[in-house]
Design a protein around this motif. Structure first.
Motif, PDB file in Angstrom:
ATOM      1  N   GLY A 259       0.819  -1.208   0.000  1.00  0.00           N
ATOM      2  CA  GLY A 259       0.000   0.000   0.000  1.00  0.00           C
ATOM      3  C   GLY A 259       0.851   1.257   0.000  1.00  0.00           C
ATOM      4  N   ALA A 260       1.932   1.251   0.789  1.00  0.00           N
ATOM      5  CA  ALA A 260       2.837   2.401   0.818  1.00  0.00           C
ATOM      6  C   ALA A 260       3.511   2.595  -0.522  1.00  0.00           C
ATOM      7  N   LEU A 261       3.862   1.489  -1.183  1.00  0.00           N
ATOM      8  CA  LEU A 261       4.512   1.575  -2.489  1.00  0.00           C
ATOM      9  C   LEU A 261       3.578   2.187  -3.530  1.00  0.00           C
ATOM     10  N   GLU A 262       2.350   1.736  -3.568  1.00  0.00           N
ATOM     11  CA  GLU A 262       1.405   2.258  -4.553  1.00  0.00           C
ATOM     12  C   GLU A 262       1.135   3.738  -4.313  1.00  0.00           C
ATOM     13  N   ALA A 263       0.993   4.136  -3.034  1.00  0.00           N
ATOM     14  CA  ALA A 263       0.788   5.553  -2.729  1.00  0.00           C
ATOM     15  C   ALA A 263       2.008   6.377  -3.112  1.00  0.00           C
ATOM     16  N   ALA A 264       3.203   5.822  -2.869  1.00  0.00           N
ATOM     17  CA  ALA A 264       4.434   6.535  -3.195  1.00  0.00           C
ATOM     18  C   ALA A 264       4.554   6.765  -4.699  1.00  0.00           C
ATOM     19  N   LYS A 265       4.236   5.748  -5.485  1.00  0.00           N
ATOM     20  CA  LYS A 265       4.334   5.884  -6.939  1.00  0.00           C
ATOM     21  C   LYS A 265       3.311   6.908  -7.446  1.00  0.00           C
ATOM     22  N   ARG A 266       2.166   6.935  -6.830  1.00  0.00           N
ATOM     23  CA  ARG A 266       1.130   7.903  -7.230  1.00  0.00           C
ATOM     24  C   ARG A 266       1.565   9.334  -6.905  1.00  0.00           C
ATOM     25  N   ASP A 267       2.232   9.512  -5.750  1.00  0.00           N
ATOM     26  CA  ASP A 267       2.589  10.852  -5.275  1.00  0.00           C
ATOM     27  C   ASP A 267       4.033  11.234  -5.560  1.00  0.00           C
ATOM     28  N   ARG A 268       4.731  10.399  -6.341  1.00  0.00           N
ATOM     29  CA  ARG A 268       6.132  10.651  -6.727  1.00  0.00           C
ATOM     30  C   ARG A 268       7.043  10.761  -5.500  1.00  0.00           C
ATOM     31  N   LEU A 269       6.865   9.824  -4.579  1.00  0.00           N
ATOM     32  CA  LEU A 269       7.734   9.704  -3.422  1.00  0.00           C
ATOM     33  C   LEU A 269       8.727   8.580  -3.684  1.00  0.00           C
TER      34      LEU A 269
ATOM     35  N   SER B 253      11.784  12.949  -0.220  1.00  0.00           N
ATOM     36  CA  SER B 253      11.534  12.869  -1.660  1.00  0.00           C
ATOM     37  C   SER B 253      11.720  14.220  -2.345  1.00  0.00           C
ATOM     38  N   ALA B 254      11.316  15.303  -1.685  1.00  0.00           N
ATOM     39  CA  ALA B 254      11.498  16.630  -2.274  1.00  0.00           C
ATOM     40  C   ALA B 254      12.981  16.934  -2.460  1.00  0.00           C
ATOM     41  N   LEU B 255      13.799  16.586  -1.477  1.00  0.00           N
ATOM     42  CA  LEU B 255      15.241  16.758  -1.620  1.00  0.00           C
ATOM     43  C   LEU B 255      15.761  15.928  -2.789  1.00  0.00           C
ATOM     44  N   TYR B 256      15.333  14.681  -2.841  1.00  0.00           N
ATOM     45  CA  TYR B 256      15.817  13.770  -3.883  1.00  0.00           C
ATOM     46  C   TYR B 256      15.565  14.351  -5.267  1.00  0.00           C
ATOM     47  N   TRP B 257      14.347  14.798  -5.515  1.00  0.00           N
ATOM     48  CA  TRP B 257      14.005  15.284  -6.860  1.00  0.00           C
ATOM     49  C   TRP B 257      14.595  16.663  -7.144  1.00  0.00           C
ATOM     50  N   SER B 258      14.982  17.398  -6.119  1.00  0.00           N
ATOM     51  CA  SER B 258      15.583  18.718  -6.344  1.00  0.00           C
ATOM     52  C   SER B 258      17.054  18.627  -6.725  1.00  0.00           C
ATOM     53  N   TRP B 259      17.688  17.468  -6.473  1.00  0.00           N
ATOM     54  CA  TRP B 259      19.112  17.305  -6.739  1.00  0.00           C
ATOM     55  C   TRP B 259      19.362  16.781  -8.152  1.00  0.00           C
TER      56      TRP B 259
END
Length: 207
Positions: A115-125, A144-150
């Motif tokens: 469930g956490a995986l599916e939510a993460a993929k939906r929310d780009r986490l 996740s915000a840090l990850y995508w900002s780098w």
């Protein structure tokens, strides 16, 4: 009360868009790496790692202690894809045989991870948790915000710094220590390290 386990599901997002030879190499390398992972974290494994659905790694841990290291080791060893790593805390519904692999098993811990995986993929986490203390929640979008900002280079540097020292990061990147220091300053690394420390403490509350 049933014993709580930690199910880990790591999904190589976008791997199906890789050219067929590159995807085959990734799958081969994943399967070859898992025995070494099992040896490295054997005292924490309730069931050993297995590859499912081609590019998805599952494991079952007896506790949360190695989650941070396993997560970042996967990111470091297989940088050709983005990893979404989901962790679920809960019981097992199936018996736990000797020398079991995680894909053989089922139960609430795996349902929470899925469930956490599916939510993460939906929310780009890229790091997600199910069945953990509420204190973990605010750190998931932060990470996740840090990850995508780098940039990809900054992501690799961050992974190396999360696993070891600046000197070790410099050696792995084949650059001078000063280059790592420069990158770390641009990434506001003291603030990141402080946030990571609180994130890890929140994860460890599940012990």
């Amino acid at each position: 009360m049933s014993k709580a386990y930690i199910a880990l599901i790591a999904d190589a997002v976008g791997s199906r868009r890789l050219p067929a030879p590159a995807r085959a190499r990734l799958q081969t390398r994943l399967r070859a790496a898992l025995p070494a992972y099992a040896r490295r974290w054997r005292r924490h494994l309730a069931a050993t790692f297995g590859v499912t659905l081609g590019d998805e790694v599952q494991g079952l841990l007896s506790g949360v202690e190695p989650l941070w290291e396993i997560t970042h080791r996967l990111r470091l060893d297989f940088p050709e894809v983005e990893w979404v790593i989901a962790c679920g805390r809960g019981a097992l519904a199936t018996p736990l045989p000797h020398r079991a692999t995680a894909p053989q098993l089922d139960g609430p811990c795996f349902h929470a991870a899925r469930g956490a995986l599916e939510a993460a993929k939906r929310d780009r986490l890229v790091f997600a948790f199910g069945g953990f203390a509420e204190a973990v929640g605010p750190f998931i979008p932060y990470y996740s915000a840090l990850y995508w900002s780098w940039t990809p280079r900054q992501r690799r540097t961050a992974t190396l710094l999360r696993l070891g020292s600046p000197a070790e990061a410099a050696a792995a990147l084949r650059v001078d220590r000063s280059a790592v220091s420069h990158l770390a300053r641009r990434m506001a690394w003291p603030l990141v390290a402080g946030g990571d420390k609180m994130f890890r403490a929140a994860i460890l509350e599940a012990r």
